[in-house]
Scaffold this motif. Structure first.
Motif, short mmCIF file in Angstrom:
data_model
loop_
_atom_site.label_atom_id
_atom_site.label_comp_id
_atom_site.label_asym_id
_atom_site.label_seq_id
_atom_site.Cartn_x
_atom_site.Cartn_y
_atom_site.Cartn_z
N TRP A 51 -5.40 -0.53 -6.79
CA TRP A 51 -6.08 0.67 -7.08
C TRP A 51 -5.34 1.56 -8.05
CZ3 TRP A 51 -11.13 1.20 -5.46
CH2 TRP A 51 -11.82 0.28 -4.79
N ILE A 52 -3.93 1.70 -7.61
CA ILE A 52 -3.13 2.68 -8.32
C ILE A 52 -2.89 2.11 -9.78
CG2 ILE A 52 -0.83 3.48 -8.36
CD1 ILE A 52 -0.83 3.42 -5.50
N PRO A 87 -14.35 3.67 -0.15
CA PRO A 87 -15.08 4.08 0.85
C PRO A 87 -14.92 5.89 0.83
CG PRO A 87 -14.08 2.44 1.51
CD PRO A 87 -13.47 2.72 0.03
N GLU A 123 0.90 -1.14 0.03
CA GLU A 123 0.03 -0.08 0.15
C GLU A 123 0.96 1.54 0.09
OE1 GLU A 123 -3.92 -0.27 2.65
OE2 GLU A 123 -2.20 -0.85 3.56
N ALA A 131 -4.39 0.87 -1.80
CA ALA A 131 -3.73 -0.46 -2.28
C ALA A 131 -2.94 -0.35 -3.61
CB ALA A 131 -4.93 -1.51 -2.30
N ASP A 159 -8.40 11.08 -4.76
CA ASP A 159 -9.69 10.53 -5.38
C ASP A 159 -9.68 8.99 -5.43
OD1 ASP A 159 -10.67 12.96 -5.72
OD2 ASP A 159 -10.02 13.24 -7.94
N VAL A 160 -8.55 8.33 -5.27
CA VAL A 160 -8.56 7.11 -5.37
C VAL A 160 -8.17 6.28 -3.96
CG1 VAL A 160 -8.30 6.15 -7.55
CG2 VAL A 160 -6.28 6.62 -6.40
N MET A 161 -7.60 7.11 -3.11
CA MET A 161 -7.42 6.44 -1.82
C MET A 161 -8.67 6.39 -0.90
SD MET A 161 -5.91 9.83 0.54
CE MET A 161 -6.94 11.01 1.07
N LYS A 162 -8.20 5.58 0.05
CA LYS A 162 -9.30 5.05 1.28
C LYS A 162 -8.94 5.93 2.24
CE LYS A 162 -9.06 1.06 3.28
NZ LYS A 162 -9.03 0.03 4.17
N ARG A 163 -9.91 6.48 3.01
CA ARG A 163 -9.75 7.64 3.97
C ARG A 163 -9.72 6.92 5.37
NH1 ARG A 163 -9.62 12.99 2.08
NH2 ARG A 163 -10.12 13.02 -0.25
N ASP A 164 -10.44 5.99 5.41
CA ASP A 164 -10.89 5.31 6.55
C ASP A 164 -9.78 4.27 6.41
OD1 ASP A 164 -12.59 6.10 8.22
OD2 ASP A 164 -14.31 4.86 7.54
N LEU A 220 -13.79 5.29 -8.05
CA LEU A 220 -14.27 6.28 -7.06
C LEU A 220 -15.53 5.69 -6.38
CD1 LEU A 220 -13.97 9.69 -8.82
CD2 LEU A 220 -12.87 9.08 -6.36
#
Lengths: 477, 477
Positions: free
Chosen positions: A218-219, B15, A200, A215, A230-235, B11
């Protein structure tokens, strides 16, 4: 990593095993353990001083299997093996070695050799190798390291043992939020000093606080112009650097993590932990219950024998005390036993069965506490559940032994006494089996370590007291 | 995934938790368990039929915590919770649920709802949900699925339970060797039907046999023109589709794998297993020793109570048999006990301490066997190790109890008898503690399940026999 061409550098690191995958049939058995006759061949070659033959035998093994080989050999054979295969003693072998075996090997090696190995290791593995050395040896090794590695290892050693700080790697990828997918890929391709093992990418703000994670899949799947924001997970699950490794392992398991960001007290990203570092801990922590419950300490078969004896003897002496207390209950009934010796014959059945039932409940409750399945919210339900189980099993066993005793000895009253005692002691077993670990857990005492002695004492005392007491009450002796 | 623009599609899946990470302080305690007063608030809202309030309480939880919440509630509260939060019942919640709790919930839901959930799940999770249903319910759910999902699930269900085939996911990336890094990235960006959760790419030949694997970090760091054949790792651990899940977990752990290719009998790539699917198994398999040794079955606190009673009672009845055998040894000495009742008072100490020492050895040996640390190559060394431990502890305990008894009862001969019996029984405990599990393991019987009953019988019988026998020989009674 001094190469300028990234492709070449990657090539140099990728193990090139030829076109055929390794065939391990003559070295590993069907459960993936080293075959005993392979180990014997290595032993024979070591005994005959045939170092080249040893090398040829060991060379095709995976590092994890080389580590296993060290563990299977006798203590005095291990340094001889190490010296025969010096250039196969890779970081991976060291990382996979059992702690006690590694400690012994490390003690037998000169400081500059250890430093040479430590430099190839990731920080977390180097720390694991160095933390067991005494202060002077540690300083000798640190002095041999280059300043950057030394600083990383020293700062890891400053964190408490078994904390996230010891476990984490400082090689991770952290990039700002405004970066695009394309910029990130270019950055990764260009800067050769970056980590090669990561799953990650962490996205940080200007204060180096993590704001999200992404991850790699995703990239790879996103178009170049897309911003990471815009692609990252914030949680994401953040691991405080002082968190205990057992807690870290539970988080990884609960949230199915592959890697996680480690943050310091100020919330700054300082490292990453990957699941492969945690899998060993999950396995160890989960497996230690059986060992702790039995009083066998950490139960490592590679531990020096005097430590093993001390750990186990301590526990046995504590149990000797409780056994004496239980036997003093029998002492109260010496007169009755002298008049009716059959009571002495039957009494171990009642106490022993109570012990078995108590151990069952205890094992279940300790496990449920360790996996966070038993909390305040369901404790009452669990007590009620164990009570019903104890009642059902006590009644069944009591009926069984009661009928058997009544029939065999032609004494229905004796049957009724032992049957009733069995029910009473099973209830005691169920209650003690859940109450003791739950109370210890509330008191922040590890229930796996200290529950068994209380539960066994409770079932022994109640077993003897209920059976002999009822027998006297019933006028049997 | 019907979107054409890959960025938008990504997107939609990521989450979006707002700019602030979730703050869980009022819901989770410091060990990351749901706080009991949070659970109480959910309960109260459920009781009052306040579905909106329930929803608002549960909505901020992580899926793993929602699963925990279900487990903490009483069985009758669970369907009410499920119906209050239908759209939060995501695939992740279902995947994280305890098997028994999931089974109960699934039985309470109509087939079309299950099918709707199954369609969102990865194949392995859908299989876990469906495998517990009876044949008719299973068919009803399968009929609701779209043909592709149905085929995948049906073929997974055709593999044996607890095999790699049940565990694997069919969503993986497999590409030919001649592809370049650039072509791979373009392919991943373009084809929107591809898997989104993967950590490695598998490289296959024309027959679809795996020839190598490539971590995503390697791909991201290599220049576009490099061929995959030049960055891939050729040595990889292949998992046969019929391999038992315990064995799969051991491989992942031993070789520190993140994901692995699953191959069928012909060697073709048919699926992938990722470490997050295996972590639960590692934890379960490692933790089950304590439960199996105690005869508590799989010890799951969510198991229906009649199954728990049956499992535990079976084991207790077997133990009742051995307890009767041991007590018949005492029966041989009834006359001696009638003459000298103090023997009955002291005899449980000898048998009990033997049992404790035997349990220690047993726990260590069972663990070492389960983790492949004890193999043919080091069995003799381990027997010798346990013998020395048993001798050292037996002598210490024998001396201690011997002196105590001699002093307290003013009877040096009685002290010598109990001291000697303690040494003998400790040696018995050490020998039985290692011999029984090793022999059972060779016979392919799980030593964790059946060792304890033999070891306890051995130490009970030898404890009574050595102590009472020596007492008679010494002319004490």
């Amino acid at each position: 990593m001094a190469t300028d061409d990234p492709a070449l550098s990657l090539l140099a690191e990728a193990p090139q095993g030829g076109d055929e995958p390794r065939r391990d049939g003559d070295r590993l058995d069907d459960e993936n353990r080293l075959k005993s006759d392979f180990v014997r061949r290595v032993r024979d070659a070591l005994d005959e001083g045939e170092r080249d033959q040893v090398y040829d035998l060991v060379e095709p093994l995976h590092p994890a299997d080389i580590a296993d080989l060290f563990e299977l050999l006798d203590a005095d054979e291990r340094p001889r093996l190490a010296s025969a295969i010096t250039d196969l003693m890779s970081a991976d072998v060291i990382a996979e070695l059992n702690d006690h075996v590694r400690e012994q090997l490390v003690e037998d090696l000169p400081a500059e050799d250890i430093a040479e190995i430590a430099e190839q290791l990731e920080t977390d593995d180097a720390v694991a190798m160095l933390e067991d050395l005494d202060e002077a040896d540690q300083q000798a090794v640190l002095a041999e390291l280059d300043p950057e590695d030394r600083a990383a290892i020293e700062s890891a050693l400053a964190y408490p043992e078994e904390s996230a700080g010891r476990l984490m790697s400082r090689d991770f990828i952290a990039v700002p939020e405004h970066m695009t997918v394309g910029q990130l890929i270019d950055y990764l391709r260009e800067d050769m000093r970056l980590a090669t093992e990561f799953w990650e990418v962490f996205i940080v703000d200007q204060r180096h606080h993590p704001v999200g994670s992404c991850a790699l899949s995703w990239i790879l799947r996103a178009p170049r112009p897309v911003a990471l924001a815009d692609v990252m997970k914030r949680d994401q699950t953040l691991i405080p650097v002082t968190m205990d490794q057992e807690e870290v392992a539970l988080r990884f398991q609960k949230y199915a993590l592959i890697s996680a960001a480690v943050v310091d007290e100020a919330g700054r990203l300082v490292g990453q932990i990957t699941v492969d570092d945690v899998v060993h801990i999950i396995q160890e922590e989960a497996g230690e219950d059986a060992l702790l419950l039995s009083g066998a300490g950490d139960g490592d078969i590679n531990e020096p024998i005097h430590l093993t004896i001390r750990t186990r003897l301590t526990w046995l002496v504590v149990n000797l005390g409780t056994a004496i207390i239980a036997s003093s209950v029998v002492g109260l009934f010496q007169g009755a036993i002298a008049r009716f010796a059959l009571l002495a014959v039957l009494m171990p059945i009642v106490s022993g069965m109570g012990g078995n039932a108590g151990t069952q409940t205890l094992a279940v409750v300790v496990r449920a506490l360790a996996t966070n399945q038993l909390t305040e919210s369901n404790t009452l339900r669990m007590i009620w559940r164990e009570f019903r189980i104890a009642l059902a099993n006590g009644l069944s066993l009591g009926l069984l032994i009661g009928l058997a005793v009544a029939t065999i000895f032609g004494n229905p009253l004796l049957g009724a006494v032992i049957g009733s005692a069995m029910v009473i002691n099973n209830l005691m077993a169920g209650c003690a089996g859940i109450a003791v670990p739950v109370v210890l857990d509330r008191l922040k005492i590890d229930p796996a370590v200290s529950s068994a002695v209380f539960v066994t004492m409770a079932t022994d005392v109640m077993g003897f007291f209920s059976f002999l007491g009822l027998a006297v009450l019933a006028g049997l002796a």
